[in-house]
Design a protein around this motif. Structure first.
Motif, PDB file in Angstrom:
ATOM      1  N   SER A  77     -13.044 -10.428  -4.552  1.00 24.11           N
ATOM      2  CA  SER A  77     -14.353  -9.925  -4.093  1.00 24.11           C
ATOM      3  C   SER A  77     -14.386  -9.685  -2.584  1.00 24.11           C
ATOM      4  N   TYR A  78     -13.607 -10.466  -1.855  1.00 21.29           N
ATOM      5  CA  TYR A  78     -13.639 -10.327  -0.389  1.00 21.29           C
ATOM      6  C   TYR A  78     -13.317  -8.877   0.011  1.00 21.29           C
ATOM      7  N   GLY A  79     -12.213  -8.367  -0.474  1.00 22.82           N
ATOM      8  CA  GLY A  79     -11.797  -6.999  -0.111  1.00 22.82           C
ATOM      9  C   GLY A  79     -12.776  -5.959  -0.621  1.00 22.82           C
ATOM     10  N   LEU A  80     -13.330  -6.186  -1.805  1.00 24.62           N
ATOM     11  CA  LEU A  80     -14.271  -5.211  -2.372  1.00 24.62           C
ATOM     12  C   LEU A  80     -15.542  -5.143  -1.520  1.00 24.62           C
ATOM     13  N   HIS A  81     -15.985  -6.291  -1.038  1.00 25.94           N
ATOM     14  CA  HIS A  81     -17.170  -6.294  -0.162  1.00 25.94           C
ATOM     15  C   HIS A  81     -16.875  -5.653   1.184  1.00 25.94           C
ATOM     16  N   LEU A  82     -15.677  -5.909   1.680  1.00 26.04           N
ATOM     17  CA  LEU A  82     -15.278  -5.296   2.949  1.00 26.04           C
ATOM     18  C   LEU A  82     -15.400  -3.767   2.842  1.00 26.04           C
ATOM     19  N   LEU A  83     -14.912  -3.239   1.725  1.00 28.75           N
ATOM     20  CA  LEU A  83     -14.955  -1.790   1.535  1.00 28.75           C
ATOM     21  C   LEU A  83     -16.387  -1.315   1.303  1.00 28.75           C
ATOM     22  N   SER A 190       4.575   1.655  -1.192  1.00 29.16           N
ATOM     23  CA  SER A 190       5.206   2.757  -0.471  1.00 29.16           C
ATOM     24  C   SER A 190       5.353   3.970  -1.405  1.00 29.16           C
ATOM     25  N   ARG A 191       5.181   3.733  -2.723  1.00 28.57           N
ATOM     26  CA  ARG A 191       5.324   4.841  -3.679  1.00 28.57           C
ATOM     27  C   ARG A 191       4.034   5.167  -4.405  1.00 28.57           C
ATOM     28  N   MET A 192       3.263   4.137  -4.715  1.00 27.24           N
ATOM     29  CA  MET A 192       2.059   4.365  -5.510  1.00 27.24           C
ATOM     30  C   MET A 192       0.903   4.678  -4.582  1.00 27.24           C
ATOM     31  N   LYS A 193       0.281   5.808  -4.782  1.00 29.75           N
ATOM     32  CA  LYS A 193      -0.772   6.215  -3.854  1.00 29.75           C
ATOM     33  C   LYS A 193      -2.132   5.663  -4.288  1.00 29.75           C
ATOM     34  N   VAL A 194      -2.479   4.551  -3.701  1.00 25.38           N
ATOM     35  CA  VAL A 194      -3.841   4.040  -3.858  1.00 25.38           C
ATOM     36  C   VAL A 194      -4.386   3.887  -2.435  1.00 25.38           C
ATOM     37  N   ASP A 195      -5.682   3.874  -2.297  1.00 21.93           N
ATOM     38  CA  ASP A 195      -6.269   3.785  -0.957  1.00 21.93           C
ATOM     39  C   ASP A 195      -6.559   2.358  -0.560  1.00 21.93           C
ATOM     40  N   ALA A 196      -6.771   1.509  -1.551  1.00 19.81           N
ATOM     41  CA  ALA A 196      -6.998   0.090  -1.247  1.00 19.81           C
ATOM     42  C   ALA A 196      -6.688  -0.735  -2.487  1.00 19.81           C
ATOM     43  N   VAL A 197      -6.150  -1.915  -2.249  1.00 20.38           N
ATOM     44  CA  VAL A 197      -5.862  -2.857  -3.338  1.00 20.38           C
ATOM     45  C   VAL A 197      -6.429  -4.205  -2.946  1.00 20.38           C
ATOM     46  N   TYR A 209      -7.058 -21.943  -5.852  1.00 23.09           N
ATOM     47  CA  TYR A 209      -8.317 -21.203  -5.937  1.00 23.09           C
ATOM     48  C   TYR A 209      -8.859 -21.012  -4.516  1.00 23.09           C
ATOM     49  N   GLY A 210      -9.424 -19.838  -4.262  1.00 23.52           N
ATOM     50  CA  GLY A 210      -9.917 -19.566  -2.901  1.00 23.52           C
ATOM     51  C   GLY A 210      -8.895 -18.789  -2.078  1.00 23.52           C
ATOM     52  N   THR A 211      -7.957 -18.136  -2.779  1.00 18.37           N
ATOM     53  CA  THR A 211      -6.979 -17.293  -2.072  1.00 18.37           C
ATOM     54  C   THR A 211      -7.117 -15.853  -2.571  1.00 18.37           C
ATOM     55  N   GLY A 212      -6.679 -14.926  -1.754  1.00 19.36           N
ATOM     56  CA  GLY A 212      -6.714 -13.515  -2.133  1.00 19.36           C
ATOM     57  C   GLY A 212      -6.276 -12.666  -0.959  1.00 19.36           C
ATOM     58  N   PHE A 213      -6.079 -11.381  -1.239  1.00 22.88           N
ATOM     59  CA  PHE A 213      -5.700 -10.473  -0.148  1.00 22.88           C
ATOM     60  C   PHE A 213      -6.287  -9.105  -0.428  1.00 22.88           C
ATOM     61  N   CYS A 214      -6.201  -8.294   0.580  1.00 24.68           N
ATOM     62  CA  CYS A 214      -6.620  -6.910   0.437  1.00 24.68           C
ATOM     63  C   CYS A 214      -5.675  -6.058   1.261  1.00 24.68           C
ATOM     64  N   TRP A 215      -5.336  -4.895   0.778  1.00 22.98           N
ATOM     65  CA  TRP A 215      -4.581  -3.918   1.559  1.00 22.98           C
ATOM     66  C   TRP A 215      -5.391  -2.633   1.574  1.00 22.98           C
ATOM     67  N   ILE A 216      -5.573  -2.086   2.745  1.00 26.77           N
ATOM     68  CA  ILE A 216      -6.321  -0.830   2.867  1.00 26.77           C
ATOM     69  C   ILE A 216      -5.447   0.139   3.645  1.00 26.77           C
ATOM     70  N   GLU A 217      -5.283   1.316   3.115  1.00 31.40           N
ATOM     71  CA  GLU A 217      -4.426   2.323   3.755  1.00 31.40           C
ATOM     72  C   GLU A 217      -4.877   2.440   5.228  1.00 31.40           C
ATOM     73  N   PRO A 218      -3.935   2.371   6.192  1.00 34.17           N
ATOM     74  CA  PRO A 218      -4.344   2.225   7.590  1.00 34.17           C
ATOM     75  C   PRO A 218      -5.348   3.264   8.106  1.00 34.17           C
ATOM     76  N   GLY A 219      -5.218   4.519   7.686  1.00 37.63           N
ATOM     77  CA  GLY A 219      -6.167   5.550   8.140  1.00 37.63           C
ATOM     78  C   GLY A 219      -7.570   5.276   7.606  1.00 37.63           C
ATOM     79  N   PHE A 220      -7.627   4.811   6.374  1.00 34.73           N
ATOM     80  CA  PHE A 220      -8.908   4.480   5.722  1.00 34.73           C
ATOM     81  C   PHE A 220      -9.516   3.259   6.427  1.00 34.73           C
ATOM     82  N   LEU A 221      -8.668   2.278   6.688  1.00 35.78           N
ATOM     83  CA  LEU A 221      -9.125   1.039   7.352  1.00 35.78           C
ATOM     84  C   LEU A 221      -9.749   1.356   8.707  1.00 35.78           C
ATOM     85  N   GLU A 222      -9.109   2.289   9.412  1.00 32.20           N
ATOM     86  CA  GLU A 222      -9.612   2.629  10.746  1.00 32.20           C
ATOM     87  C   GLU A 222     -11.006   3.242  10.699  1.00 32.20           C
ATOM     88  N   ARG A 223     -11.305   3.912   9.580  1.00 32.17           N
ATOM     89  CA  ARG A 223     -12.620   4.570   9.490  1.00 32.17           C
ATOM     90  C   ARG A 223     -13.732   3.629   9.023  1.00 32.17           C
TER      91      ARG A 223
END
Ligand SMILES: Cc1ncc(COP(=O)(O)O)c(C=O)c1O
Length: 373
Positions: A77-83, A190-197, A209-223
């Motif tokens: 949920s952390y990454g989803l809220h960030l987005l 590096s191969r699968m094109k998603v904008d955020a995971v 419990y209480g761990t997680g991560f998020c990856w956001i494509e750097p150009g998207f993150l900057e915006r």
């Protein structure tokens, strides 16, 4: 690998879709974190940086991206809220969601209603929408398509390549929740094109419990337009004796790390878990999990049970069945009392084995299930 986990005291935990157990290496790392807290003089300031860095290194290897691009979270949920809170929306923008998806994928976007952002559901004739169903649902207002990779309650997967192609062609951002996949399926960013995971770390990645991560494509993150100015992220690695108070720009993904980033009791064992999984190799973990899935698909008596999860493929690690005569809840209770820990979700039994489960325990569970008429 069984001996790298547990002890399970003679019981079977076949319920990784709920929680993955800590491997023993992670328990050692957790004990180390506890020792640091018992005697804080052993906790060096530099650990506030080195501990999260080590986690990012491991997650970067897992996803085949630079460690600097990883955002440390505490859940999916952390990454989803960030987005949801950071994407610069315009009134009338629309987020497409999957009908019946897990609540965590739906609610952060529904909370945007007051900003004039709409949510709409893609319906599917077959558990998860395919590329064509997605394409037909996209309108000129659609900005984001958010979906789980593997469905929590059915075990069906989205056709990631297919929906990724559609999203790219139609200029829609693809946000993927990998919580029920990453750890037995590899995601090569590096191969699968998603904008955020985004993903929790406490299921297939065997973290606390209480761990997680998020990856956001750097150009998207900057915006993203999101006011997060965590004082500790601003310090660089220069020590904590004279904390800077001015905002440091261009921190990249680090800007969005969850507060308390070093969270030693969680981050140290989770890092050990991810490193452990990497050392075993995700492809071989996936093969093991598929072998167990194959035994369940072949072994379950389909005159008694309907298989809800994919029956023609072993790729999912979530096996979902429903008793044809409707006493699934009672069967679930008896399975639990026999020491097999699985889940009951929407009146169906969900069985989710991972690397610590053995052929024998899966065969014994199937044998037990086949006794209930
Ligand atoms: C697909 C999926 N996403 C998210 C979660 C949990 O969300 P969070 O990590 O934000 O608590 C679950 C299960 O608990 C899940 O199955």
């Amino acid at each position: 690998l069984r001996d790298d986990f547990g002890p399970f005291d003679g019981e079977s935990w076949i319920n990784c879709a709920m929680q993955g157990p800590l491997p023993r290496v992670a328990i050692r790392a957790l004990n180390e974190a506890v020792s640091l807290k018992i005697k804080p003089s052993t906790l060096d300031d530099s650990m506030f940086y080195s501990v999260p860095r080590k986690l990012k290194d491991a997650l970067g290897r897992l996803l085949n991206v630079s460690p600097e691009e990883i955002v440390i979270g505490n859940s999916a949920s952390y990454g989803l809220h960030l987005l949801a809170n950071g994407i610069p929306w315009e009134r009338g923008d629309e987020v497409l969601l999957v009908e019946g998806d897990f609540a965590a994928d739906i609610m952060p976007w529904q909370g945007l209603q007051s900003e004039g952002v709409k949510t709409r559901f893609v319906r599917s004739s077959n558990h998860m929408p395919d590329a064509e169903e997605l394409e037909r649902s996209i309108t000129e207002d659609t900005r984001v398509f958010c979906t789980t990779w593997v469905h929590s309650y059915t075990g069906h997967s989205i056709d990631l390549e297919g929906v990724s192609d559609v999203c790219r062609e139609m200029g829609v951002k693809l946000v993927l929740n990998g919580s029920q996949a990453i750890g037995y399926k590899a995601l090569d960013l590096s191969r699968m094109k998603v904008d955020a995971v985004t993903s929790g770390g406490y299921k297939w990645l065997c973290g606390p419990y209480g761990t997680g991560f998020c990856w956001i494509e750097p150009g998207f993150l900057e915006r993203l337009d999101y006011n997060q100015a965590y004082w500790l992220a601003m310090q660089g690695e220069g020590g904590l004796d004279e904390a800077k108070t001015g905002i440091v720009e261009n921190l990249g993904a680090m800007k969005y790390d969850v507060f308390g980033t070093a969270s030693f009791h969680n981050v140290m064992p989770w890092t050990a878990s991810v490193e452990y999984l990497l050392s075993k190799g995700l492809p071989s973990i996936g093969r093991h999990d598929q072998e167990l899935m194959g035994l369940m698909i072949e072994g379950i008596d389909t005159e008694r049970y309907e298989i809800i999860s994919p029956a023609e493929s072993k790729e999912s690690s979530i096996f979902v069945i429903e008793h044809r005569r409707g006493n699934t809840r009672e069967i679930y209770n008896r399975v639990i009392s026999n020491g097999f820990h699985v889940s009951l979700r929407y009146d169906r039994i969900r069985i989710s084995p991972h690397l610590y489960n053995t052929v024998d325990e899966v065969l014994s569970l199937v044998e037990l299930l086949n006794k209930f008429s």
